[in-house]
Design a protein around this motif. Structure first.
Motif, short mmCIF file in Angstrom:
data_model
loop_
_atom_site.label_atom_id
_atom_site.label_comp_id
_atom_site.label_asym_id
_atom_site.label_seq_id
_atom_site.Cartn_x
_atom_site.Cartn_y
_atom_site.Cartn_z
N ALA A 130 0.63 -1.11 0.05
CA ALA A 130 0.13 0.03 -0.01
C ALA A 130 0.80 1.25 0.08
N GLY A 131 1.70 1.31 0.68
CA GLY A 131 2.71 2.44 1.12
C GLY A 131 3.59 2.85 -0.40
N THR A 132 3.75 1.86 -0.94
CA THR A 132 4.70 2.09 -2.47
C THR A 132 3.91 2.99 -3.14
N PHE A 133 2.71 2.92 -3.28
CA PHE A 133 1.90 3.74 -4.32
C PHE A 133 2.05 5.27 -4.04
N TYR A 134 2.51 5.47 -2.57
CA TYR A 134 2.62 6.91 -2.58
C TYR A 134 4.11 7.39 -2.66
N ASN A 135 4.81 6.44 -2.77
CA ASN A 135 6.22 6.73 -3.40
C ASN A 135 6.25 7.42 -4.65
N TYR A 136 5.21 6.98 -5.60
CA TYR A 136 5.06 7.40 -7.06
C TYR A 136 3.85 8.44 -7.18
N TYR A 137 2.99 8.34 -6.58
CA TYR A 137 1.74 9.40 -6.72
C TYR A 137 1.27 9.80 -5.46
N ARG A 138 0.83 10.87 -5.33
CA ARG A 138 0.19 11.35 -4.10
C ARG A 138 -1.22 11.12 -4.16
N SER A 139 -1.83 10.84 -4.95
CA SER A 139 -3.50 10.64 -4.80
C SER A 139 -3.94 9.64 -6.33
N LYS A 140 -5.23 9.57 -6.18
CA LYS A 140 -5.95 8.92 -7.34
C LYS A 140 -5.74 9.91 -8.69
N GLU A 141 -6.07 11.16 -8.12
CA GLU A 141 -6.00 12.36 -9.33
C GLU A 141 -4.60 12.37 -9.95
N GLU A 142 -3.61 12.20 -9.23
CA GLU A 142 -2.35 12.16 -9.79
C GLU A 142 -1.88 11.02 -10.68
N VAL A 143 -2.54 9.96 -10.43
CA VAL A 143 -2.23 8.80 -11.47
C VAL A 143 -3.06 9.03 -12.60
N PHE A 144 -4.00 9.67 -12.42
CA PHE A 144 -5.11 9.91 -13.52
C PHE A 144 -4.43 10.67 -14.34
N ALA A 145 -3.98 11.90 -13.80
CA ALA A 145 -3.32 12.92 -14.63
C ALA A 145 -2.07 12.30 -15.41
N ALA A 146 -1.27 11.76 -14.67
CA ALA A 146 -0.07 10.81 -15.26
C ALA A 146 -0.45 10.07 -16.59
N LEU A 147 -1.58 9.50 -16.57
CA LEU A 147 -2.10 8.41 -17.41
C LEU A 147 -2.67 9.30 -18.77
N ALA A 148 -3.45 10.40 -18.22
CA ALA A 148 -3.79 11.33 -19.38
C ALA A 148 -2.53 12.22 -19.97
N ASP A 149 -1.72 12.44 -19.06
CA ASP A 149 -0.32 12.99 -19.92
C ASP A 149 0.40 11.97 -20.89
N ASP A 150 0.36 10.83 -20.23
CA ASP A 150 0.87 9.96 -21.31
C ASP A 150 0.04 9.65 -22.64
N GLY A 151 -1.16 9.54 -22.57
CA GLY A 151 -1.80 9.57 -23.94
C GLY A 151 -1.59 10.97 -24.75
N ALA A 152 -1.68 11.89 -23.93
CA ALA A 152 -1.49 13.44 -24.72
C ALA A 152 -0.15 13.39 -25.36
N ARG A 153 0.85 13.04 -24.56
CA ARG A 153 2.43 12.80 -25.02
C ARG A 153 2.49 11.89 -26.32
N ARG A 154 1.73 10.93 -26.18
CA ARG A 154 1.90 9.91 -27.27
C ARG A 154 1.15 10.43 -28.82
N PHE A 155 0.16 11.32 -28.60
CA PHE A 155 -0.85 11.85 -29.22
C PHE A 155 -0.11 13.24 -29.92
N ALA A 156 0.84 14.02 -29.23
CA ALA A 156 1.02 15.19 -29.39
C ALA A 156 1.95 15.35 -30.69
N PRO A 157 2.80 14.29 -31.42
CA PRO A 157 3.25 14.70 -32.76
C PRO A 157 2.14 14.89 -33.75
N ILE A 158 1.36 13.63 -33.57
CA ILE A 158 0.32 13.94 -34.69
C ILE A 158 -0.42 15.10 -34.58
N LEU A 159 -0.85 15.40 -33.55
CA LEU A 159 -1.68 16.87 -33.31
C LEU A 159 -0.65 17.92 -33.96
#
Lengths: 208, 208, 208, 208
Positions: free
Chosen positions: B53-82
DNA sequence: AATGAATGAGAGTTCATTCAT
DNA sequence: TATGAATGAACTCTCATTCAT
């Protein structure tokens, strides 16, 4: 004695019961609007109500149930309009126009009654600013449209995509409309209907 | 000891750090897909991860943050095309076509990688079957479209409604597309683009 | 109006008062039988009664109080039998026989009147299938036996253990008896009395 | 470094885990003893423990589960004794003697370890002063006895009533025994066994 | 860094009891 | 006296988060 006989007496008990039920519904609508269905809790609703925790359960058995009550309420109020739509022999163009117009009219009215103050920063992208009533009515419109499109053996290809598109336009233009002041349902209707109908006309005919 | 000295290597630490981060992201994507953002809990993500359980918090501070990371990831991959979309001097028609096509291609690819099994009965209409990546990319497309429409001093009235309509069609036709087998991005693109462009053409010119 | 004037009558009030009290008792007996004392709630009783929640408190102040009332009721009905037992100059053997017989007769009768359907799986070993009445009558028998044993300056050692044993046999054989069909009080009495009396005879005499 | 290699190291974490589990079990035993199974709540247990509310659920999933753990514990400690009883070719007399003796020994030991102070006034007649361990062991004895009686094709009539009687005596004499000081297991065993065996001898033979 | 038990806030829900009608 | 809605304490259980190891 001092009571007029043919007026049904409403005791104070009855009154507060009705008032409480209503205040729960009102609170629920606000909470669902502010927090979204998933995030909202029964306790949130109760808190906004000022009632005791247990009182909620005298009226509804769960969050689902209040939600359904709210949605039913919207659907019920919208039902007559929708019905008139289904029965008459309108042309497709006419049908679309009336459906969209009715929908926009409804949500504008809703919004007018419930000027909910929404905190500036959207807490999260997934939260939608609809009341359950709007959602329910939207579902009605969606079904009516899909059905109508499917029934008409439309000359156009892919009725499924067609319905999706029409509905999408209706919903999102509707949302935008609510953000403007003054709310101009006629203009929004004009726009959406035109967009839909000329969009559809551009589609290739189905292969026969 | 077993490491060849003269090769610059990534330490074990680094490796597991990367691996953990990735496995959290993967778990999160699945969980968001299965449960929806609101319903998903940090615990759900951790559980699917096998980490403590604790390990999660070494990487992300909250659910929101993972969500954002995931979203960024998508956006980053899509960026060149865009980006390629934004820079060249395409006609509006061309632009729309390419944007929609890119969007549909992206979400189809996403879906292919993450065949999420979603329980049959939608628990609530607001829950959307998107990964955060799709949502992010959708937002990019939306912005690009809005911008493009706004920039072009479009002859058409009401660019705001226009953008809303285009986006709405893109999203909902995209969603429907994902439900079909096989997934036909070309067909969906064709449909959406036609609908959008001919829809727009039907609109009245802006008053000058 | 419809009441004959010269007959002393019980007012409507009195009637319903009695009826309500009775229906609470009846409901309580069923509930205690079905759920066990601990598990039963005042609400359960009220529900089975059809009365309003508040009405319960016009008659009893708590679950404990209804329970006691029920027990008293049983004890009261059993009292005459017990009294006849105490007064006459029976031999010990005779006394035991009559006491057990009376007890078994009473609980068989109780059971007959209140064929309680108990869910198959005992939720917990401590829950007993007795009505409060049975429990009360059992307590009476226990006291009578203990007293009688103590009074007789029994030649046997350890009257306390003796009494405990007799009572234990009476209770558990009684319970088993109630589970059989048809209920055979004579047979059970025969068994229990024999077991008790010959058991006691085998005990060593008290040291003098 | 300062650790002796062949001693398994027990971290502080491990220690507190064990200690917590134990203190939950201890608290549960007390609470069940004081309040009875039905009345006891998980919160009661937690409170007596000093731990946080959530901690309970790191160890047991429910009241049922702690109860079962406690009962299993008793049964497990009693198992060897019981097993020795089942296997050997004892006479019925011998069997009964050993079974009762073992049972009384066990509950006396239990009681000695857990000198629970019980408030003078029994809160309610249905509450029994047993720990779950005693209850479990009692159940074992009951089963062993019933089985043995059934197996022996006893010459006596009605093995069901017989078993009920034996068990009843064992339990209630055992309870009384625990109330005396000093606790005399030998004396109680003597009494109960005599009572049982001579009681049985007095019964009529089964009809052949 | 990783671990995973401890924490305590807070959710949903039920209940005994009160009290205005 | 009967009614039944309101009340708020209490219960079960889950969760995000911390922190000693």
């Amino acid at each position: 004695m001092s009571q007029v006989a043919y007026l049904p007496t409403v005791g104070k008990r009855e009154q507060t019961k009705v008032a409480n039920r209503q205040s729960i519904l009102d609170a629920a609508r606000e909470v669902f609007g502010d927090l979204g269905y998933e995030t909202a809790t029964v306790r949130d609703i109760i808190r906004r109500t000022g009632l005791a925790a247990g009182t909620f359960y005298n009226y509804y058995r769960s969050k689902e149930e209040v939600f359904a009550a709210l949605a039913d309420d919207g659907a019920r109020r919208f039902a007559p309009i929708l019905k008139s739509l289904r029965n008459r022999g309108y042309s497709f163009e006419e049908f679309v126009h009336r459906a969209i117009s009715a929908y926009f009219g409804f949500i504008a009215e809703e919004q007018r009654t419930w000027i909910e103050r929404r905190p500036a920063g959207e807490p999260h992208p997934h939260v939608r600013g609809e009341t359950p009533e709007m959602a329910a009515v939207f579902a009605e419109i969606r079904d009516a449209l899909s059905e109508d499109i499917a029934e008409r053996k439309s000359p156009f290809s892919d009725p499924d995509y067609m319905a999706a598109s029409c509905i999408a336009i209706a919903r999102d233009v509707g949302d935008k409309m609510l953000e403007r002041r003054p709310i101009d349902t006629a203009g929004a209707t004009e726009f959406a209907v035109t967009m839909i109908l000329s969009g559809l006309k551009g589609l290739p005919k189905a292969k026969s």
